[in-house]
Design a protein around this motif. Structure first.
Motif, PDB file in Angstrom:
ATOM      1  N   ARG A   2       2.072  -1.929  -7.956  1.00 17.90           N
ATOM      2  CA  ARG A   2       1.193  -0.788  -7.658  1.00 17.90           C
ATOM      3  C   ARG A   2       0.857  -0.806  -6.163  1.00 17.90           C
ATOM      4  N   LEU A   3       1.344   0.218  -5.449  1.00 17.66           N
ATOM      5  CA  LEU A   3       1.157   0.292  -4.005  1.00 17.66           C
ATOM      6  C   LEU A   3       0.160   1.391  -3.671  1.00 17.66           C
ATOM      7  N   SER A   4      -0.952   0.982  -3.050  1.00 17.59           N
ATOM      8  CA  SER A   4      -1.992   1.937  -2.658  1.00 17.59           C
ATOM      9  C   SER A   4      -1.602   2.609  -1.346  1.00 17.59           C
ATOM     10  N   TYR A   5      -1.486   3.921  -1.377  1.00 17.83           N
ATOM     11  CA  TYR A   5      -1.166   4.689  -0.164  1.00 17.83           C
ATOM     12  C   TYR A   5      -2.275   4.524   0.878  1.00 17.83           C
ATOM     13  N   LYS A   6      -3.511   4.535   0.434  1.00 17.63           N
ATOM     14  CA  LYS A   6      -4.646   4.421   1.347  1.00 17.63           C
ATOM     15  C   LYS A   6      -4.700   3.040   1.986  1.00 17.63           C
ATOM     16  N   TRP A   7      -4.477   1.999   1.188  1.00 16.19           N
ATOM     17  CA  TRP A   7      -4.482   0.632   1.720  1.00 16.19           C
ATOM     18  C   TRP A   7      -3.329   0.435   2.696  1.00 16.19           C
ATOM     19  N   LEU A   8      -2.159   0.947   2.354  1.00 21.71           N
ATOM     20  CA  LEU A   8      -1.000   0.823   3.227  1.00 21.71           C
ATOM     21  C   LEU A   8      -1.245   1.484   4.572  1.00 21.71           C
ATOM     22  N   SER A   9      -1.976   2.596   4.563  1.00 24.87           N
ATOM     23  CA  SER A   9      -2.226   3.332   5.809  1.00 24.87           C
ATOM     24  C   SER A   9      -3.130   2.572   6.771  1.00 24.87           C
ATOM     25  N   GLU A  10      -3.778   1.499   6.303  1.00 22.69           N
ATOM     26  CA  GLU A  10      -4.575   0.672   7.212  1.00 22.69           C
ATOM     27  C   GLU A  10      -3.688  -0.157   8.131  1.00 22.69           C
ATOM     28  N   TYR A  11      -2.448  -0.402   7.728  1.00 19.25           N
ATOM     29  CA  TYR A  11      -1.534  -1.213   8.526  1.00 19.25           C
ATOM     30  C   TYR A  11      -0.460  -0.375   9.206  1.00 19.25           C
ATOM     31  N   VAL A  12      -0.089   0.750   8.590  1.00 20.65           N
ATOM     32  CA  VAL A  12       0.964   1.614   9.130  1.00 20.65           C
ATOM     33  C   VAL A  12       0.401   3.023   9.285  1.00 20.65           C
ATOM     34  N   ASP A  13       0.691   3.653  10.388  1.00 21.25           N
ATOM     35  CA  ASP A  13       0.258   5.032  10.610  1.00 21.25           C
ATOM     36  C   ASP A  13       1.094   5.960   9.721  1.00 21.25           C
ATOM     37  N   LEU A  14       0.438   6.547   8.704  1.00 24.34           N
ATOM     38  CA  LEU A  14       1.143   7.430   7.774  1.00 24.34           C
ATOM     39  C   LEU A  14       0.807   8.901   8.022  1.00 24.34           C
ATOM     40  N   ASN A  15       0.258   9.212   9.174  1.00 20.20           N
ATOM     41  CA  ASN A  15      -0.044  10.615   9.501  1.00 20.20           C
ATOM     42  C   ASN A  15       1.239  11.445   9.444  1.00 20.20           C
ATOM     43  N   GLY A  16       1.133  12.572   8.753  1.00 13.07           N
ATOM     44  CA  GLY A  16       2.286  13.467   8.630  1.00 13.07           C
ATOM     45  C   GLY A  16       3.241  13.079   7.525  1.00 13.07           C
ATOM     46  N   ILE A  17       2.950  11.984   6.799  1.00  8.23           N
ATOM     47  CA  ILE A  17       3.811  11.532   5.700  1.00  8.23           C
ATOM     48  C   ILE A  17       3.008  11.609   4.407  1.00  8.23           C
ATOM     49  N   THR A  18       3.406  12.484   3.513  1.00  8.23           N
ATOM     50  CA  THR A  18       2.722  12.589   2.223  1.00  8.23           C
ATOM     51  C   THR A  18       3.204  11.466   1.302  1.00  8.23           C
ATOM     52  N   PRO A  19       2.430  11.154   0.270  1.00 11.16           N
ATOM     53  CA  PRO A  19       2.904  10.133  -0.688  1.00 11.16           C
ATOM     54  C   PRO A  19       4.273  10.464  -1.265  1.00 11.16           C
ATOM     55  N   GLU A  20       4.532  11.737  -1.504  1.00 10.49           N
ATOM     56  CA  GLU A  20       5.825  12.128  -2.064  1.00 10.49           C
ATOM     57  C   GLU A  20       6.963  11.870  -1.070  1.00 10.49           C
TER      58      GLU A  20
END
Length: 799
Positions: A2-20
């Protein structure tokens, strides 16, 4: 995972990348995302306050509330609620009319005569899994803190449930990605974005000299790290940590225990925190030679056996290494000091113990898949940082280590030409260098050669082919050119072994036998107590259970289990065959197993009942060998001296092809058959490998005999030691070409026959293929037979 998108975004900039979009890119790179689900969902939500709450006039469990969601009079809604904890002054989650929840759309409608304009929500009604909620949260609406802002529209964000979970299916070689930090590195390489991880340098060497000691008395624990923390304050965890644990599928317990679980999820290194005051001694030793019972953290008592890794302190067990701690040293609200344990435990040992004890914990799963060499140091340092911030930890002692070995990074060399040649690509050195840099492989280029320094967490990278795989999966498989495969046209046909195997199956089915397929993995008893067990069985290093530890080296027990199952289900006349391989330390061989249990042919109307006995089995085996081109003259049946434990000593035989024993057949020993609740059951086990290689005669056809046959019956008195086969062989040798058939039709011992001798009655058929036999020819041949029987077997004609 189970990978949390929100938790992952604390380490990697996910701006502009939707979970899909993230899921699609990860799947393309080899990390298959099997599902995407929000932690909670709902539209048109707002935080409100119950201003009035009165009982419903037409119900004994409903309440009518006036709920404020703003400061104006138009912001007060009448809502009917059925929760038992609904009351005045409560801050609540309000789903306004038109809100879309997992259970449907909320509307304006009367409830038993009272208008209801919305719904007061429990968390599970927003899609939060009930297993992460307290009993009071499941039994009523969610009670928000008193400082919850009335009118707040970003309710899920305020609650910490504005997260999306990606269900990632990790391949066995990518156990490193079960750690959040390593997954962040992987996602950064996929997206070409920088990864920012916590800086632990200030916490690596923190602490004063202490007197706590650690040791290992087993090679199954090659490395052990620990740290004493003399003061901690146990309390609730920060909300962000609780939310991330829930996102990963774990419950929150308290800040100290949660930190151990959180760090395990971050680094991949399982940790155990011991209550310092409950340890009988300031030392911990890992052993694997204890037989005892102990109670684990979940309050369940487990039986520990020799071979299980156990954590001991002062000679007393305090945990099952790599699986679960003991109840005696658990963290509770009275804990004031802790000892941090981080170790490397043998993968096979942990898996074997966890399966036997039925304790498939998060820690056990991670140890089973393998741990990063440097994970211990990272996990201890990260624990110190979080304990200091969120548990007011102090009184740190220096980290103690057992058998610390300096880490040497793996170096793998590859060439660009070999990479492109293997992949069928035309990548440039710049493309390859950039890809490897994003993977933190620190590539050094020397002409055509690429020297990669593999980070410690990538334990799956061992050889040049692994480098090539990383390059193609990150640059993209769509970079491969579309080409048609080149192949020579060949005629499909069966190999001789395949053809023979298929022919034997057809013959067995022709006799009315049904094919069965039994399980290859068996228990220890079945490989030592079986038929023709002349090879030592192979044991699995990580069996599913003790009942499936060995690869079988014989078929008899598996086949009889199948018969027992069918008899237990009232199935009669079980006639089965199985063609399967058996295995041992010397190699593998293919065998045929036949079992006759009941009647081979039965027709009660016409009073036909052909029993599946010794002679029926013999007839089936002879017919099979004839059909595959082996004449009777090459087949011998001898007394069974090889196995009288499983077969009846007087109703079984060994089967020989030329001078090689290929199997045993006959009635099972009554005691052995009784183990499977069987009675008179006939079984055969035949080695097929000799039949695959034996030279067989070609099948010939001849015209029907045109000339008459003459039959003569004789009765011989012979010793009881003389077999029917010896008599028939003597007749065929003496009669030569004009003996068409010889068969025994009666055997008698008793009155008028001398003790130690028997009477054997035979019918001999004489016939020539090219002329009618004369009486003189028959008489000469008949006399030659009698003379041969007399000289070789001391046979006498019965008067």
């Amino acid at each position: 995972m189970r990978l949390s998108y929100k938790w992952l975004s604390e380490y990697v900039d996910l701006n502009g990348i939707t979970p899909e979009e993230l899921a699609e890119k990860m799947t393309t790179a080899g990390l298959e995302v099997e599902g995407i689900e929000p932690m909670a969902q709902g539209t048109n939500l707002v935080i409100g306050e119950v201003m009035e709450c009165r009982p419903h006039s037409n119900s004994d469990h409903l309440s009518v509330t006036q709920t404020r969601i703003g400061d104006g009079p138009e912001d007060v809604y009448q809502i009917v609620c059925g929760a038992p904890n609904c009351r005045k002054g409560l801050k609540v989650i309000v789903a306004l009319p038109g809100a879309k929840l997992p259970g449907g759309t909320i509307g304006n409608k009367p409830v038993r005569g009272e208008d209801s304009n919305g719904m007061l929500c429990a968390l599970f009604e927003l899609g939060v899994d009930k297993k992460y909620l307290r009993q009071d949260q499941v039994g009523g609406i969610e009670e928000l803190p008193a400082d919850a802002p009335v009118g707040e529209r970003n309710v899920l964000e305020w609650l910490g449930y504005d997260d999306t979970i990606l269900d990632v299916s990790l391949t066995p070689n990518r156990a490193d990605c079960s750690a959040m930090w390593n997954m962040a590195k992987e996602v950064g390489a996929i997206l070409h974005r920088n990864v920012t991880l916590p800086d632990l340098s200030a916490y690596e060497d923190i602490g004063e000299e202490g007197d706590f000691r650690i040791a290992s008395k087993t090679p199954k624990c090659p490395a052990f790290t620990g740290k004493t923390v003399n003061h901690v304050e146990v309390g609730p965890s920060p909300k962000w940590m609780t939310d991330y644990l829930h996102a990963a599928g774990m419950n929150s317990i308290n800040n100290v225990v949660d930190i151990s679980n959180y760090v395990m999820l971050e680094t991949g290194q399982p940790l155990h925190f011991y209550n310092l005051a409950k340890l009988p001694a300031k030392e911990i030793t890992v052993v694997d030679d204890i037989d005892m019972k102990m109670t684990a953290l979940d309050g369940v008592e487990f039986e520990i056996k020799k071979g299980d890794l156990v954590i001991t302190t002062g000679g007393e067990p305090t945990g099952i290494a790599g699986i679960m701690g003991g109840e005696e040293s658990m963290i509770d609200e009275t804990t004031q000091g802790i000892f941090i344990e981080a170790a490397h435990f043998d993968q096979v040992s942990v898996r074997r113990s966890s399966i036997r004890l039925n304790l498939l914990t998060e820690a056990a799963q991670r140890f089973t898949k393998g741990i990063e060499p440097l994970a211990m140091e990272k996990a201890v340092a990260r624990s110190v940082e979080l304990l200091a911030k969120y548990a007011n930890a102090s009184g740190f002692e220096k980290t103690v280590q057992f058998n610390k070995e300096p880490y040497e990074p793996t170096v793998v060399k590859e060439t660009l030409s070999h990479c492109n040649g293997l992949l069928g690509t035309e990548f440039t050195m710049d493309q390859v260098r950039e890809t490897l840099e994003w993977l933190d492989f620190k590539p050094q280029i020397d002409g055509d050669e690429i020297i990669c320094h593999i980070p410690s967490y990538r334990t799956d990278i061992e050889r040049p082919a692994d480098i090539d795989e990383e390059i193609i999966r990150l640059i993209g498989f769509d970079s491969l050119k579309s080409t048609l495969p080149y192949m020579e046209a060949t005629v499909g046909q069966l190999t001789p072994a395949q053809a023979l195997r298929r022919n034997i199956g057809s013959i067995m089915r022709g006799f009315g036998l049904s094919e069965i397929v039994t399980y290859t993995l068996v228990n220890g008893t079945y490989v030592t107590d079986g038929c023709m067990t002349d090879q030592e069985a192979i044991a699995l290093s990580m069996p599913m259970s003790e009942a499936r530890r060995f690869i079988r080296n014989n078929l008899i027990n598996s086949v009889l289990e199948c018969v027992q199952y069918n008899e237990a289900h009232q199935n009669e006349n079980n006639m089965f065959y199985e063609i399967s391989k058996v295995y041992g330390t010397k190699g593998e061989e293919e065998r045929l197993a036949l079992v006759l249990d009941g009647s081979l042919q039965e027709d009660r109307l016409h009073k036909i009942d052909v029993k599946g006995d010794f002679y029926a089995m013999k007839g089936i085996l002879y017919a099979m060998l004839r059909r595959i081109g082996i004449p009777d003259a090459r087949i011998r049946v001898k007394e069974n001296k090889a196995d009288t434990d499983h077969f009846h000593p007087y109703r079984s035989a060994e089967l020989y092809l030329d001078n090689q024993m290929i199997g045993i057949f006959g009635e099972l020993h009554p005691e052995y058959a009784g183990r499977f609740d069987l009675k008179r059951t006939v079984y055969a086990e035949i080695r097929l490998d000799p039949l695959f290689t034996v030279k067989t005669g070609r099948l010939r056809f001849s015209a029907l005999d045109r000339f008459p046959a003459v039959s003569r019956d004789i009765a011989l008195i012979v010793s009881t030691d003389v077999t029917a086969q010896q008599i028939l062989e003597s007749i065929r040798k003496a009669g030569r070409k004009i003996i068409r058939n010889a068969e025994v039709f009666d055997v008698y011992e008793g009155e008028h026959i001398e003790k130690g001798r028997k009477s054997v009655a035979l019918r001999i058929t004489y016939q020539s293929a090219d002329h009618t036999l004369k009486e003189e020819e028959i008489a000469d041949a008949h006399q030659a037979i009698l003379n041969n029987l007399s000289s070789r077997l001391k046979a006498e004609l019965r008067g």
